[in-house]
Design a protein around this motif. Sequence first.
Motif, PDB file in Angstrom:
ATOM      1  N   GLU A  24      44.349  40.744  42.149  1.00  0.00           N
ATOM      2  CA  GLU A  24      43.253  39.787  41.728  1.00  0.00           C
ATOM      3  C   GLU A  24      43.502  38.489  42.060  1.00  0.00           C
ATOM      4  O   GLU A  24      44.951  37.481  41.827  1.00  0.00           O
ATOM      5  CB  GLU A  24      43.196  40.050  40.302  1.00  0.00           C
ATOM      6  N   TYR A  25      42.447  37.619  42.518  1.00  0.00           N
ATOM      7  CA  TYR A  25      42.863  36.068  42.098  1.00  0.00           C
ATOM      8  C   TYR A  25      42.300  36.126  40.900  1.00  0.00           C
ATOM      9  O   TYR A  25      42.881  34.685  40.484  1.00  0.00           O
ATOM     10  CB  TYR A  25      41.771  35.260  43.096  1.00  0.00           C
ATOM     11  N   GLY A  26      41.454  36.469  39.988  1.00  0.00           N
ATOM     12  CA  GLY A  26      41.343  36.039  38.592  1.00  0.00           C
ATOM     13  C   GLY A  26      39.245  35.345  38.873  1.00  0.00           C
ATOM     14  O   GLY A  26      39.039  36.174  40.034  1.00  0.00           O
ATOM     15  N   MET A  33      39.002  38.507  48.861  1.00  0.00           N
ATOM     16  CA  MET A  33      37.192  38.185  49.140  1.00  0.00           C
ATOM     17  C   MET A  33      37.447  36.149  48.340  1.00  0.00           C
ATOM     18  O   MET A  33      36.763  35.342  49.413  1.00  0.00           O
ATOM     19  CB  MET A  33      36.630  38.031  47.616  1.00  0.00           C
ATOM     20  N   HIS A  34      38.222  35.206  48.197  1.00  0.00           N
ATOM     21  CA  HIS A  34      38.254  34.200  47.654  1.00  0.00           C
ATOM     22  C   HIS A  34      38.930  33.712  48.830  1.00  0.00           C
ATOM     23  O   HIS A  34      37.954  32.714  49.573  1.00  0.00           O
ATOM     24  CB  HIS A  34      39.549  33.715  46.773  1.00  0.00           C
ATOM     25  N   ALA A  35      39.581  34.134  50.030  1.00  0.00           N
ATOM     26  CA  ALA A  35      40.159  33.021  51.111  1.00  0.00           C
ATOM     27  C   ALA A  35      38.971  33.457  51.515  1.00  0.00           C
ATOM     28  O   ALA A  35      38.610  32.527  52.635  1.00  0.00           O
ATOM     29  CB  ALA A  35      41.420  33.641  51.128  1.00  0.00           C
ATOM     30  N   HIS A  58      44.643  28.790  52.442  1.00  0.00           N
ATOM     31  CA  HIS A  58      44.827  28.016  51.023  1.00  0.00           C
ATOM     32  C   HIS A  58      46.303  28.412  50.270  1.00  0.00           C
ATOM     33  O   HIS A  58      47.156  28.241  49.833  1.00  0.00           O
ATOM     34  CB  HIS A  58      43.955  26.827  50.728  1.00  0.00           C
ATOM     35  N   ASP A  59      45.734  29.796  49.394  1.00  0.00           N
ATOM     36  CA  ASP A  59      46.599  30.760  49.018  1.00  0.00           C
ATOM     37  C   ASP A  59      47.501  32.261  49.691  1.00  0.00           C
ATOM     38  O   ASP A  59      47.813  32.287  49.097  1.00  0.00           O
ATOM     39  CB  ASP A  59      45.086  31.422  47.762  1.00  0.00           C
ATOM     40  N   ILE A  60      47.560  31.708  50.482  1.00  0.00           N
ATOM     41  CA  ILE A  60      48.507  32.540  51.417  1.00  0.00           C
ATOM     42  C   ILE A  60      49.917  32.820  50.488  1.00  0.00           C
ATOM     43  O   ILE A  60      50.002  33.329  50.686  1.00  0.00           O
ATOM     44  CB  ILE A  60      49.077  32.302  53.037  1.00  0.00           C
ATOM     45  N   TYR A 159      35.718  23.751  47.751  1.00  0.00           N
ATOM     46  CA  TYR A 159      35.814  25.327  48.591  1.00  0.00           C
ATOM     47  C   TYR A 159      36.767  25.819  47.110  1.00  0.00           C
ATOM     48  O   TYR A 159      35.767  27.419  47.231  1.00  0.00           O
ATOM     49  CB  TYR A 159      36.079  25.775  49.268  1.00  0.00           C
ATOM     50  N   ASP A 160      37.864  25.526  47.315  1.00  0.00           N
ATOM     51  CA  ASP A 160      38.783  26.750  45.930  1.00  0.00           C
ATOM     52  C   ASP A 160      37.979  26.949  45.035  1.00  0.00           C
ATOM     53  O   ASP A 160      38.008  28.155  43.997  1.00  0.00           O
ATOM     54  CB  ASP A 160      39.460  25.973  45.892  1.00  0.00           C
ATOM     55  N   ASP A 161      37.264  25.803  44.282  1.00  0.00           N
ATOM     56  CA  ASP A 161      36.453  26.391  43.639  1.00  0.00           C
ATOM     57  C   ASP A 161      35.303  27.074  43.224  1.00  0.00           C
ATOM     58  O   ASP A 161      34.787  27.284  42.210  1.00  0.00           O
ATOM     59  CB  ASP A 161      36.429  24.519  42.543  1.00  0.00           C
TER      60      ASP A 161
HETATM   61 FE    FE Z   1      42.071  29.158  45.553  1.00  0.00          FE
END
Ligand code: FE
Length: 191
Positions: A24-26, A33-35, A58-60, A159-161
């Motif tokens: 889960e990214y949250g 999916m987020h990436a 970015h979240d690797i 993009y992250d948001d």
């Molecule tokens: Fe992120």
Amino acid sequence: MHPKTHDQIIDEIFTLFRQRGDMEYGESVTERMHALQCGVLAQDEGQSAELVAASFLHDIGHLVHNMGEDIADQGVDAKHEDLGDAWLRGYFPPEVTEPVRMHVDAKRYLCTVDPEYRAGLSPASEQSFILQGGEMSPEELAAFSASPHFDNAITLRRYDDTGKDPNLAEVDLERFRPVLLEVLERHAATT
Ligand code: FE
């Protein structure tokens, strides 16, 4: 030991996303999916291959640590931006690794200079913002905005948001192979 080929590096990244990206990214999306969504947002806006790669990767840091999924709930900041930066640095240029390293501080920057931005944070993001250090001091603001990677770090943050829509169909990881190859080849040619 032979150095890895570019395709082997990319396979390693895709394997991380396949094996661990279901976390889960949250906010009802997985890490994978987020990436993918962040990478697509950057591509759709015609960003450089380096910024597309940074957005996708970015979240690797969330995938390369072994501290568990609920680490923020335990009140611990895993510093995933530094883990990601350290992992990526073996392969990618600063145009990729710096916006990754800076993406958490980009949130702190925006929260400090833009009250509307802060008011729009999700509860989870507000919780992590406090853990990540809260508002920046004037000195921190000045140092952060002086970076040559400042604009890209802020763009990545947007993009992250945005890249967390649970209703978007998941694109294939392979979509990002050409852009990652382009970055790796350009980097290899200059080092
Ligand atoms: Fe992120």
